[in-house]
Scaffold this motif. Structure first.
Motif, PDB file in Angstrom:
ATOM      1  N   ARG A   1       0.678  -1.345   0.066  1.00 16.23           N
ATOM      2  CA  ARG A   1       0.009  -0.161  -0.003  1.00 16.23           C
ATOM      3  C   ARG A   1       0.952   1.291  -0.118  1.00 16.23           C
ATOM      4  NH1 ARG A   1      -5.299   1.653   2.689  1.00 16.23           N
ATOM      5  NH2 ARG A   1      -5.001   3.972   2.978  1.00 16.23           N
ATOM      6  N   GLN A   2       1.936   1.232   0.979  1.00 19.15           N
ATOM      7  CA  GLN A   2       2.807   2.176   0.745  1.00 19.15           C
ATOM      8  C   GLN A   2       3.488   2.554  -0.430  1.00 19.15           C
ATOM      9  OE1 GLN A   2       6.257   1.708   3.558  1.00 19.15           O
ATOM     10  NE2 GLN A   2       6.375   3.905   3.575  1.00 19.15           N
ATOM     11  N   THR A   3       3.825   1.748  -1.165  1.00 18.48           N
ATOM     12  CA  THR A   3       4.598   1.516  -2.433  1.00 18.48           C
ATOM     13  C   THR A   3       3.463   2.206  -3.491  1.00 18.48           C
ATOM     14  OG1 THR A   3       5.922  -0.247  -2.171  1.00 18.48           O
ATOM     15  CG2 THR A   3       5.642   0.589  -4.254  1.00 18.48           C
ATOM     16  N   GLU A   4       2.325   1.614  -3.392  1.00 27.93           N
ATOM     17  CA  GLU A   4       1.304   1.927  -4.533  1.00 27.93           C
ATOM     18  C   GLU A   4       0.836   3.601  -4.294  1.00 27.93           C
ATOM     19  OE1 GLU A   4       0.047   0.607  -7.171  1.00 27.93           O
ATOM     20  OE2 GLU A   4       1.449  -0.952  -6.937  1.00 27.93           O
ATOM     21  N   LEU A   5       0.983   3.998  -2.887  1.00 25.08           N
ATOM     22  CA  LEU A   5       0.458   5.429  -2.674  1.00 25.08           C
ATOM     23  C   LEU A   5       1.515   6.337  -3.089  1.00 25.08           C
ATOM     24  CD1 LEU A   5      -1.092   5.156   0.755  1.00 25.08           C
ATOM     25  CD2 LEU A   5      -2.273   6.066  -1.254  1.00 25.08           C
ATOM     26  N   LYS A   6       2.823   5.942  -2.866  1.00 27.47           N
ATOM     27  CA  LYS A   6       3.973   6.622  -3.432  1.00 27.47           C
ATOM     28  C   LYS A   6       4.043   6.724  -4.903  1.00 27.47           C
ATOM     29  CE  LYS A   6       8.571   7.924  -2.203  1.00 27.47           C
ATOM     30  NZ  LYS A   6       8.749   8.688  -1.030  1.00 27.47           N
ATOM     31  N   LEU A   7       3.894   5.615  -5.670  1.00 29.11           N
ATOM     32  CA  LEU A   7       3.820   5.495  -6.949  1.00 29.11           C
ATOM     33  C   LEU A   7       2.989   6.553  -7.487  1.00 29.11           C
ATOM     34  CD1 LEU A   7       4.805   4.340  -9.571  1.00 29.11           C
ATOM     35  CD2 LEU A   7       3.196   2.543  -9.220  1.00 29.11           C
TER      36      LEU A   7
ATOM     37  N   LEU B   1       4.004  10.241  -6.985  1.00 30.76           N
ATOM     38  CA  LEU B   1       5.118  10.398  -7.868  1.00 30.76           C
ATOM     39  C   LEU B   1       4.609  10.652  -9.402  1.00 30.76           C
ATOM     40  CD1 LEU B   1       7.846   8.530  -6.668  1.00 30.76           C
ATOM     41  CD2 LEU B   1       8.118  10.697  -6.837  1.00 30.76           C
ATOM     42  N   GLN B   2       3.778   9.938  -9.868  1.00 32.04           N
ATOM     43  CA  GLN B   2       3.241   9.913 -11.045  1.00 32.04           C
ATOM     44  C   GLN B   2       2.170  11.239 -11.339  1.00 32.04           C
ATOM     45  OE1 GLN B   2       0.958   6.188 -11.789  1.00 32.04           O
ATOM     46  NE2 GLN B   2       2.726   5.443 -12.656  1.00 32.04           N
ATOM     47  N   ASN B   3       1.614  11.498 -10.386  1.00 38.27           N
ATOM     48  CA  ASN B   3       0.581  12.915 -10.411  1.00 38.27           C
ATOM     49  C   ASN B   3       1.402  13.991 -10.404  1.00 38.27           C
ATOM     50  OD1 ASN B   3      -1.774  11.472 -10.517  1.00 38.27           O
ATOM     51  ND2 ASN B   3      -2.136  11.694  -8.306  1.00 38.27           N
ATOM     52  N   ARG B   4       2.487  14.102  -9.440  1.00 37.73           N
ATOM     53  CA  ARG B   4       3.307  15.228  -9.427  1.00 37.73           C
ATOM     54  C   ARG B   4       4.331  15.158 -10.768  1.00 37.73           C
ATOM     55  NH1 ARG B   4       7.041  14.449  -5.155  1.00 37.73           N
ATOM     56  NH2 ARG B   4       5.391  14.055  -3.822  1.00 37.73           N
ATOM     57  N   LEU B   5       4.675  14.243 -11.154  1.00 37.54           N
ATOM     58  CA  LEU B   5       5.857  14.466 -12.273  1.00 37.54           C
ATOM     59  C   LEU B   5       4.842  14.675 -13.714  1.00 37.54           C
ATOM     60  CD1 LEU B   5       8.271  11.729 -11.404  1.00 37.54           C
ATOM     61  CD2 LEU B   5       8.547  13.977 -11.285  1.00 37.54           C
TER      62      LEU B   5
ATOM     63  N   LYS C   1       2.313  16.689 -13.972  1.00 32.14           N
ATOM     64  CA  LYS C   1       1.866  18.257 -13.904  1.00 32.14           C
ATOM     65  C   LYS C   1       3.363  19.180 -14.052  1.00 32.14           C
ATOM     66  CE  LYS C   1      -1.941  17.311 -11.081  1.00 32.14           C
ATOM     67  NZ  LYS C   1      -2.650  17.290  -9.819  1.00 32.14           N
ATOM     68  N   GLU C   2       4.235  18.748 -13.358  1.00 35.49           N
ATOM     69  CA  GLU C   2       5.652  19.538 -13.475  1.00 35.49           C
ATOM     70  C   GLU C   2       6.808  18.617 -13.466  1.00 35.49           C
ATOM     71  OE1 GLU C   2       5.982  20.306  -8.662  1.00 35.49           O
ATOM     72  OE2 GLU C   2       4.170  21.452  -9.686  1.00 35.49           O
ATOM     73  N   LYS C   3       7.849  19.660 -13.945  1.00 34.25           N
ATOM     74  CA  LYS C   3       9.276  18.851 -13.891  1.00 34.25           C
ATOM     75  C   LYS C   3       9.791  18.700 -12.342  1.00 34.25           C
ATOM     76  CE  LYS C   3      13.655  19.594 -15.892  1.00 34.25           C
ATOM     77  NZ  LYS C   3      13.734  18.522 -16.793  1.00 34.25           N
ATOM     78  N   GLY C   4      10.083  17.062 -12.412  1.00 36.74           N
ATOM     79  CA  GLY C   4      10.611  16.888 -10.944  1.00 36.74           C
ATOM     80  C   GLY C   4      12.101  16.954 -10.704  1.00 36.74           C
ATOM     81  N   THR C   5      12.340  16.545  -9.603  1.00 42.80           N
ATOM     82  CA  THR C   5      13.913  16.471  -9.395  1.00 42.80           C
ATOM     83  C   THR C   5      14.522  15.188  -9.808  1.00 42.80           C
ATOM     84  OG1 THR C   5      13.622  15.645  -6.985  1.00 42.80           O
ATOM     85  CG2 THR C   5      13.468  18.148  -7.350  1.00 42.80           C
TER      86      THR C   5
ATOM     87  N   GLU D   1      13.387   7.835  -7.644  1.00 44.62           N
ATOM     88  CA  GLU D   1      12.351   7.121  -6.956  1.00 44.62           C
ATOM     89  C   GLU D   1      11.446   6.204  -7.948  1.00 44.62           C
ATOM     90  OE1 GLU D   1      10.826   9.331  -3.742  1.00 44.62           O
ATOM     91  OE2 GLU D   1      12.749   9.824  -2.976  1.00 44.62           O
ATOM     92  N   LEU D   2      10.796   7.074  -8.732  1.00 42.63           N
ATOM     93  CA  LEU D   2       9.783   6.351  -9.741  1.00 42.63           C
ATOM     94  C   LEU D   2      10.337   5.186 -10.383  1.00 42.63           C
ATOM     95  CD1 LEU D   2       7.002   6.755 -10.890  1.00 42.63           C
ATOM     96  CD2 LEU D   2       7.961   8.302 -12.458  1.00 42.63           C
ATOM     97  N   GLY D   3      11.591   5.281 -10.911  1.00 44.90           N
ATOM     98  CA  GLY D   3      12.561   4.194 -11.360  1.00 44.90           C
ATOM     99  C   GLY D   3      12.513   3.087 -10.764  1.00 44.90           C
ATOM    100  N   SER D   4      12.950   3.493  -9.276  1.00 53.91           N
ATOM    101  CA  SER D   4      13.135   2.311  -8.433  1.00 53.91           C
ATOM    102  C   SER D   4      11.893   1.363  -8.388  1.00 53.91           C
ATOM    103  CB  SER D   4      13.570   2.910  -7.191  1.00 53.91           C
ATOM    104  OG  SER D   4      15.045   3.343  -7.233  1.00 53.91           O
ATOM    105  N   ILE D   5      10.736   2.129  -8.161  1.00 55.75           N
ATOM    106  CA  ILE D   5       9.422   1.652  -7.903  1.00 55.75           C
ATOM    107  C   ILE D   5       9.121   0.727  -9.308  1.00 55.75           C
ATOM    108  CG2 ILE D   5       6.946   1.958  -7.578  1.00 55.75           C
ATOM    109  CD1 ILE D   5       7.719   4.352  -6.087  1.00 55.75           C
ATOM    110  N   TYR D   6       9.227   1.429 -10.372  1.00 56.63           N
ATOM    111  CA  TYR D   6       8.905   0.685 -11.625  1.00 56.63           C
ATOM    112  C   TYR D   6       9.878  -0.680 -11.748  1.00 56.63           C
ATOM    113  CZ  TYR D   6       6.006   4.300 -13.728  1.00 56.63           C
ATOM    114  OH  TYR D   6       4.985   5.013 -14.288  1.00 56.63           O
TER     115      TYR D   6
END
Length: 71
Positions: free
Chosen positions: A35-41, A44-48, A50-54, A60-65
């Motif tokens: 659940r924690q991983t899915e929420l983080k995913l 991150l998907q929503n944030r990235l 909409k805008e350019k991320g760090t 982190e997104l690549g690690s989750i994938y």
């Protein structure tokens, strides 16, 4: 001999409940971790989207994938 016959089921029941509790604890931990991983995913998907991320966020997104085997 009757004392052993009455304590043996109690020992088996105690052992069974201990094993069952351990399995339940493991399942709950896995569900919480997933659940924690899915929420983080999702965050991150929503944030990235909409805008350019760090670089850290993309890492982190690549690690989750990679952990989910979504190459």
């Amino acid at each position: 001999m009757t004392d052993l016959n009455s304590t043996l089921p109690t020992i088996y029941l105690g052992l069974f409940l201990t094993l069952l509790s351990g399995a339940a604890w493991f399942v709950v931990q896995q569900v919480l971790r997933t659940r924690q991983t899915e929420l983080k995913l999702s965050a991150l998907q929503n944030r990235l989207s909409k805008e350019k991320g760090t670089p850290q966020e993309y890492y982190e997104l690549g690690s989750i994938y990679l952990n989910k085997k979504l190459f």
